[in-house]
Design a protein around this motif. Structure first.
Motif, PDB file in Angstrom:
ATOM      1  N   UNK A  38      30.587 -24.514 -11.641  1.00 59.04           N
ATOM      2  CA  UNK A  38      29.970 -25.767 -11.208  1.00 59.04           C
ATOM      3  C   UNK A  38      31.030 -26.852 -11.315  1.00 59.04           C
ATOM      4  N   UNK A  39      30.928 -27.851 -10.473  1.00 61.95           N
ATOM      5  CA  UNK A  39      31.820 -29.007 -10.568  1.00 61.95           C
ATOM      6  C   UNK A  39      30.983 -30.183 -11.063  1.00 61.95           C
ATOM      7  N   UNK A  40      31.416 -30.753 -12.178  1.00 59.75           N
ATOM      8  CA  UNK A  40      30.722 -31.893 -12.775  1.00 59.75           C
ATOM      9  C   UNK A  40      31.757 -32.918 -13.217  1.00 59.75           C
ATOM     10  N   UNK A  41      31.750 -34.072 -12.586  1.00 58.66           N
ATOM     11  CA  UNK A  41      32.651 -35.169 -12.957  1.00 58.66           C
ATOM     12  C   UNK A  41      34.107 -34.708 -13.090  1.00 58.66           C
ATOM     13  N   UNK A  42      34.631 -34.144 -12.014  1.00 54.93           N
ATOM     14  CA  UNK A  42      36.026 -33.681 -11.957  1.00 54.93           C
ATOM     15  C   UNK A  42      36.328 -32.580 -12.986  1.00 54.93           C
ATOM     16  N   UNK A  43      35.303 -31.851 -13.367  1.00 49.05           N
ATOM     17  CA  UNK A  43      35.472 -30.719 -14.268  1.00 49.05           C
ATOM     18  C   UNK A  43      34.895 -29.470 -13.618  1.00 49.05           C
ATOM     19  N   UNK A  44      35.646 -28.389 -13.695  1.00 45.93           N
ATOM     20  CA  UNK A  44      35.147 -27.102 -13.244  1.00 45.93           C
ATOM     21  C   UNK A  44      34.593 -26.381 -14.463  1.00 45.93           C
ATOM     22  N   UNK A  45      33.313 -26.132 -14.455  1.00 43.99           N
ATOM     23  CA  UNK A  45      32.659 -25.414 -15.545  1.00 43.99           C
ATOM     24  C   UNK A  45      32.491 -23.964 -15.092  1.00 43.99           C
ATOM     25  N   UNK A  46      33.210 -23.056 -15.729  1.00 41.04           N
ATOM     26  CA  UNK A  46      33.076 -21.637 -15.395  1.00 41.04           C
ATOM     27  C   UNK A  46      31.863 -21.120 -16.149  1.00 41.04           C
ATOM     28  N   UNK A  47      30.820 -20.782 -15.389  1.00 39.21           N
ATOM     29  CA  UNK A  47      29.530 -20.456 -15.994  1.00 39.21           C
ATOM     30  C   UNK A  47      29.264 -18.961 -16.146  1.00 39.21           C
ATOM     31  N   UNK A  48      29.924 -18.137 -15.312  1.00 36.72           N
ATOM     32  CA  UNK A  48      29.602 -16.709 -15.355  1.00 36.72           C
ATOM     33  C   UNK A  48      30.711 -15.913 -14.687  1.00 36.72           C
ATOM     34  N   UNK A  49      31.095 -14.826 -15.319  1.00 38.33           N
ATOM     35  CA  UNK A  49      32.047 -13.881 -14.737  1.00 38.33           C
ATOM     36  C   UNK A  49      31.433 -12.498 -14.866  1.00 38.33           C
ATOM     37  N   UNK A  50      31.450 -11.741 -13.762  1.00 37.79           N
ATOM     38  CA  UNK A  50      30.803 -10.428 -13.793  1.00 37.79           C
ATOM     39  C   UNK A  50      31.598  -9.418 -12.975  1.00 37.79           C
ATOM     40  N   UNK A  51      31.875  -8.283 -13.596  1.00 35.23           N
ATOM     41  CA  UNK A  51      32.517  -7.158 -12.918  1.00 35.23           C
ATOM     42  C   UNK A  51      31.657  -5.931 -13.221  1.00 35.23           C
ATOM     43  N   UNK A  52      31.135  -5.272 -12.187  1.00 35.32           N
ATOM     44  CA  UNK A  52      30.318  -4.079 -12.427  1.00 35.32           C
ATOM     45  C   UNK A  52      31.082  -3.007 -13.210  1.00 35.32           C
ATOM     46  N   UNK A  53      30.358  -2.292 -14.038  1.00 37.66           N
ATOM     47  CA  UNK A  53      30.938  -1.256 -14.896  1.00 37.66           C
ATOM     48  C   UNK A  53      31.779  -0.254 -14.108  1.00 37.66           C
ATOM     49  N   UNK A  54      31.349   0.082 -12.901  1.00 26.44           N
ATOM     50  CA  UNK A  54      32.036   1.102 -12.092  1.00 26.44           C
ATOM     51  C   UNK A  54      33.467   0.706 -11.720  1.00 26.44           C
ATOM     52  N   UNK A  90      31.467 -20.035  -5.959  1.00 27.68           N
ATOM     53  CA  UNK A  90      31.758 -18.697  -6.460  1.00 27.68           C
ATOM     54  C   UNK A  90      33.057 -18.174  -5.856  1.00 27.68           C
ATOM     55  N   UNK A  91      33.840 -17.492  -6.694  1.00 23.99           N
ATOM     56  CA  UNK A  91      34.953 -16.673  -6.236  1.00 23.99           C
ATOM     57  C   UNK A  91      34.475 -15.231  -6.358  1.00 23.99           C
ATOM     58  N   UNK A  92      34.751 -14.424  -5.336  1.00 24.20           N
ATOM     59  CA  UNK A  92      34.223 -13.065  -5.364  1.00 24.20           C
ATOM     60  C   UNK A  92      35.162 -12.088  -4.675  1.00 24.20           C
ATOM     61  N   UNK A  93      35.001 -10.823  -5.056  1.00 24.70           N
ATOM     62  CA  UNK A  93      35.768  -9.741  -4.438  1.00 24.70           C
ATOM     63  C   UNK A  93      34.856  -8.528  -4.315  1.00 24.70           C
ATOM     64  N   UNK A  94      34.894  -7.892  -3.154  1.00 26.39           N
ATOM     65  CA  UNK A  94      34.165  -6.632  -2.943  1.00 26.39           C
ATOM     66  C   UNK A  94      35.180  -5.493  -3.055  1.00 26.39           C
ATOM     67  N   UNK A  95      34.919  -4.614  -4.017  1.00 21.04           N
ATOM     68  CA  UNK A  95      35.828  -3.504  -4.290  1.00 21.04           C
ATOM     69  C   UNK A  95      35.008  -2.227  -4.350  1.00 21.04           C
ATOM     70  N   UNK A  96      35.313  -1.298  -3.491  1.00 25.53           N
ATOM     71  CA  UNK A  96      34.609  -0.015  -3.422  1.00 25.53           C
ATOM     72  C   UNK A  96      33.096  -0.211  -3.315  1.00 25.53           C
ATOM     73  N   UNK A  97      32.684  -1.241  -2.593  1.00 26.01           N
ATOM     74  CA  UNK A  97      31.258  -1.510  -2.393  1.00 26.01           C
ATOM     75  C   UNK A  97      30.600  -2.310  -3.506  1.00 26.01           C
ATOM     76  N   UNK A 134      30.430  -5.801  -6.036  1.00 34.94           N
ATOM     77  CA  UNK A 134      30.750  -7.220  -6.003  1.00 34.94           C
ATOM     78  C   UNK A 134      31.125  -7.713  -7.394  1.00 34.94           C
ATOM     79  N   UNK A 135      32.356  -8.221  -7.519  1.00 33.85           N
ATOM     80  CA  UNK A 135      32.805  -8.875  -8.750  1.00 33.85           C
ATOM     81  C   UNK A 135      32.812 -10.370  -8.465  1.00 33.85           C
ATOM     82  N   UNK A 136      32.439 -11.184  -9.451  1.00 34.65           N
ATOM     83  CA  UNK A 136      32.315 -12.612  -9.166  1.00 34.65           C
ATOM     84  C   UNK A 136      32.622 -13.496 -10.358  1.00 34.65           C
ATOM     85  N   UNK A 137      32.936 -14.728 -10.039  1.00 38.27           N
ATOM     86  CA  UNK A 137      33.114 -15.799 -11.015  1.00 38.27           C
ATOM     87  C   UNK A 137      32.362 -17.004 -10.456  1.00 38.27           C
ATOM     88  N   UNK A 138      31.337 -17.459 -11.166  1.00 36.63           N
ATOM     89  CA  UNK A 138      30.551 -18.622 -10.759  1.00 36.63           C
ATOM     90  C   UNK A 138      31.019 -19.854 -11.513  1.00 36.63           C
TER      91      UNK A 138
END
Length: 99
Positions: free
Chosen positions: A36-52, A21-28, A30-34
């Protein structure tokens, strides 16, 4: 967890290698990008930024940091979440990373 904050960014981006996961805490919030690594491939499975804290380009910055990591490690990228798919459509300069 390691800081991977690009120069000039107003908040810290961390890379949690255990959670894939890559993540950043901003004003309390948590924003994130999840991924997986599979056979030399990065599969971006989820990106989330809270509405606030949405609308500030945070998801885009997390994605750029993740793509730099993919490029540095010679991974191809599979955008498996809706945000990542849209990011690649808008940012053709990363087309060389697509699996």
């Amino acid at each position: 967890m390691a800081s991977v904050t690009p120069p000039g960014l107003a908040y810290e981006v961390e890379h949690d290698l255990v959670r894939h996961r890559f993540q950043a805490r901003i004003q309390g919030y948590l924003a994130l990008l999840d991924y997986q690594i599979k056979r030399k491939r990065m599969v971006i499975t989820h990106t989330e930024v809270p509405e606030a804290i949405a609308g500030r380009g945070i998801a885009g910055e997390l994605t750029k940091v993740a793509l730099r990591y993919a490029r540095d490690n010679k991974y191809k990228v599979v955008p498996a979440c809706a945000y990542a798919e849209q990011f690649f459509q808008r940012h053709t300069e990363y087309d060389d990373l697509l699996a």
